[in-house]
Design an enzyme around this catalytic site. Structure first.
Site, PDB file in Angstrom:
ATOM      1  N   THR A 200       0.843  -1.198   0.000  1.00  0.00           N
ATOM      2  CA  THR A 200       0.000   0.000   0.000  1.00  0.00           C
ATOM      3  C   THR A 200       0.883   1.254   0.000  1.00  0.00           C
ATOM      4  O   THR A 200       2.008   1.205   0.476  1.00  0.00           O
ATOM      5  CB  THR A 200      -0.884  -0.035   1.263  1.00  0.00           C
ATOM      6  N   ARG A 228     -14.469  -7.339   0.262  1.00  0.00           N
ATOM      7  CA  ARG A 228     -13.658  -7.047   1.452  1.00  0.00           C
ATOM      8  C   ARG A 228     -13.032  -5.640   1.340  1.00  0.00           C
ATOM      9  O   ARG A 228     -12.527  -5.249   0.315  1.00  0.00           O
ATOM     10  CB  ARG A 228     -12.563  -8.095   1.580  1.00  0.00           C
ATOM     11  N   GLY A 230     -10.367  -3.030   3.435  1.00  0.00           N
ATOM     12  CA  GLY A 230      -9.377  -2.948   4.515  1.00  0.00           C
ATOM     13  C   GLY A 230      -9.402  -1.598   5.215  1.00  0.00           C
ATOM     14  O   GLY A 230     -10.397  -0.863   5.179  1.00  0.00           O
ATOM     15  N   ASP A 231      -8.285  -1.275   5.823  1.00  0.00           N
ATOM     16  CA  ASP A 231      -8.201  -0.047   6.615  1.00  0.00           C
ATOM     17  C   ASP A 231      -7.933   1.205   5.790  1.00  0.00           C
ATOM     18  O   ASP A 231      -8.249   2.322   6.233  1.00  0.00           O
ATOM     19  CB  ASP A 231      -7.071  -0.179   7.647  1.00  0.00           C
ATOM     20  N   THR A 251      -0.006   1.102   6.742  1.00  0.00           N
ATOM     21  CA  THR A 251       0.009  -0.048   5.833  1.00  0.00           C
ATOM     22  C   THR A 251       0.145  -1.304   6.681  1.00  0.00           C
ATOM     23  O   THR A 251       0.847  -1.288   7.697  1.00  0.00           O
ATOM     24  CB  THR A 251       1.171   0.019   4.830  1.00  0.00           C
ATOM     25  N   GLY A 252      -0.522  -2.370   6.287  1.00  0.00           N
ATOM     26  CA  GLY A 252      -0.422  -3.602   7.062  1.00  0.00           C
ATOM     27  C   GLY A 252      -1.701  -4.412   6.951  1.00  0.00           C
ATOM     28  O   GLY A 252      -2.500  -4.215   6.032  1.00  0.00           O
TER      29      GLY A 252
HETATM   30  N1  ASP Z   1      -3.679  -2.242   4.619  1.00  0.00           N
HETATM   31  C1  ASP Z   1      -4.037  -2.807   3.337  1.00  0.00           C
HETATM   32  C2  ASP Z   1      -5.305  -3.585   3.466  1.00  0.00           C
HETATM   33  O1  ASP Z   1      -5.469  -4.290   4.434  1.00  0.00           O
HETATM   34  C3  ASP Z   1      -2.972  -3.676   2.782  1.00  0.00           C
HETATM   35  C4  ASP Z   1      -1.615  -3.039   2.667  1.00  0.00           C
HETATM   36  O2  ASP Z   1      -1.209  -2.281   3.543  1.00  0.00           O
HETATM   37  O3  ASP Z   1      -0.927  -3.302   1.668  1.00  0.00           O
HETATM   38  O4  ASP Z   1      -6.109  -3.538   2.560  1.00  0.00           O
END
Ligand code: ASP
Length: 365
Positions: A200, A228, A230-231, A251-252
């Protein structure tokens, strides 16, 4: 299913790093500060060729330079954040825009958000397809709609009404992301097994006018299904900016960042930390004062770089306690630019008006 709470990951100490801005004098030139990321994860020196290493650093430096230029010329934090993310979205090495991971069905569903620390205006899009630069769409949602978050087809209709550039689905495709999807399907792996690097992208900035902004953009996780999300597009989880405290992009493993409310949690702890010996807690919550010209001004107290670092690290430890991992970038109103991550590495960089300009990948640099 193998999670990131592996013994290896668990054994890794939080990687901490800070660039401390010197105390400002009244007559000092206005300061700016910028931090960027291109994802955190299992990024080990041994797994990267010299060419890959150099290519990632060059991409990060290009994005950092673009944002720094905006800020050095007196531009707005929001524009710097946008300039950085536009470059990283168009770069196929990162999991955002072009180069986004594949969904289970072989498509791309993109998430992005942006936030203005002046007034906490925010815009976000979730699960959009065919939009070349989701960060531009998120900003349009902020500026041209009464909403904060739009999703899926509705967001795409809004994009069409605002002349956002559309591209065919294939524009986002890359071979290495397709292989990751094939592995997920063939070996019944989870996205976490193949997405050892999250990828990300994000940026946080303080401009010379004293304003903060944050933005984040992603393709999410390989093989994601059922819409789905994410954050990254969730204001308060993957992105937050508030002139009173800080700007954060994360990111995570998104589910954990949502549960902890990472970006908002860090900003809130910073805001309340400013109360030391100065204020009551209630007063700190009400720091907004009206200046002579009627503008709302946030009367933030000063905070030390190590204090801000400790707060970022504490929230990342909380994520790890629950079983999640990843990292954050953070800029404070004082100009401290920090990273905190509990993974082996994080693609990252920072630049300041004091002349700092650095990019890094591994936890030990
Ligand atoms: N945080 C992102 C998600 O869960 C993934 C990422 O950080 O690459 O969608």
């Amino acid at each position: 299913m193998r999670g990131f709470a592996s013994p290896l990951a668990a054994g890794l100490a939080l990687a901490m790093s800070v660039f401390a801005a010197p105390a400002a004098a009244e007559d000092e030139a206005p300061r700016w500060s910028l931090a960027i990321h291109g994802g955190a994860g299992t990024i080990a020196r041994a797994d990267m060729t010299a060419e890959e290493d150099a290519a990632y650093r060059a991409s990060l430096q290009e994005a950092l330079n673009a944002g720094a230029k905006v800020l050095a010329e007196g531009g707005e934090a929001l524009d710097a954040v946008e300039a950085v993310i536009l470059i990283l979205e168009d770069d196929p090495k990162f999991n955002a825009g072009r180069g986004a991971v594949f969904t289970w069905e072989g498509g791309h569903e993109l998430d992005a958000s942006i936030m203005d620390g002046r007034n906490r205006d925010a815009g976000a899009v979730a699960g959009v397809s065919g939009i070349r630069n989701p960060i531009l769409l998120a900003r349009k949602v902020m500026t041209d709609s009464p909403h904060v978050m739009l999703a899926g087809e509705g967001a795409e209709v809004f994009a069409a009404e605002h002349d956002l550039e559309r591209v065919p689905n294939e524009w986002f495709d890359t071979d290495f992301r397709r292989e990751a999807l094939e592995r997920v399907k063939a070996e019944k792996l989870s996205a976490l097994d193949v997405d050892a690097k999250f990828g990300t992208v994000g940026a946080v900035a303080l401009d010379t006018h004293g304003n903060l902004a944050a933005g984040t953009s992603t393709g999410g996780m390989t093989g994601k299904r059922w819409n789905r999300i994410g954050d990254s597009p969730v204001i308060g989880a993957g992105t937050y900016a508030d002139n009173r405290s800080c700007a954060v992009s994360a990111t995570g493993w998104g589910e954990y960042f949502i549960r902890v409310g990472v970006a908002h949690e860090i900003c809130t702890r910073l805001r309340l930390a400013q109360t030391h010996d100065q204020d009551t807690l209630v007063a700190a919550m009400e720091r907004t004062v009206e200046a002579d010209d009627g503008e709302l001004v946030y009367n933030a107290g000063r905070i030390a770089a190590n204090e801000a670092q400790e707060i970022g690290d504490a929230v990342m430890r909380d994520v790890k306690t629950l079983g999640g991992d990843g990292g954050i970038i953070l800029v404070t109103p004082e100009g401290h630019a920090l990273y905190s991550f509990n993974t082996e590495g994080m693609y990252r960089g920072r630049a300041t008006s004091e002349g700092a300009s650095e990019v890094a990948i591994y936890g030990d640099e």
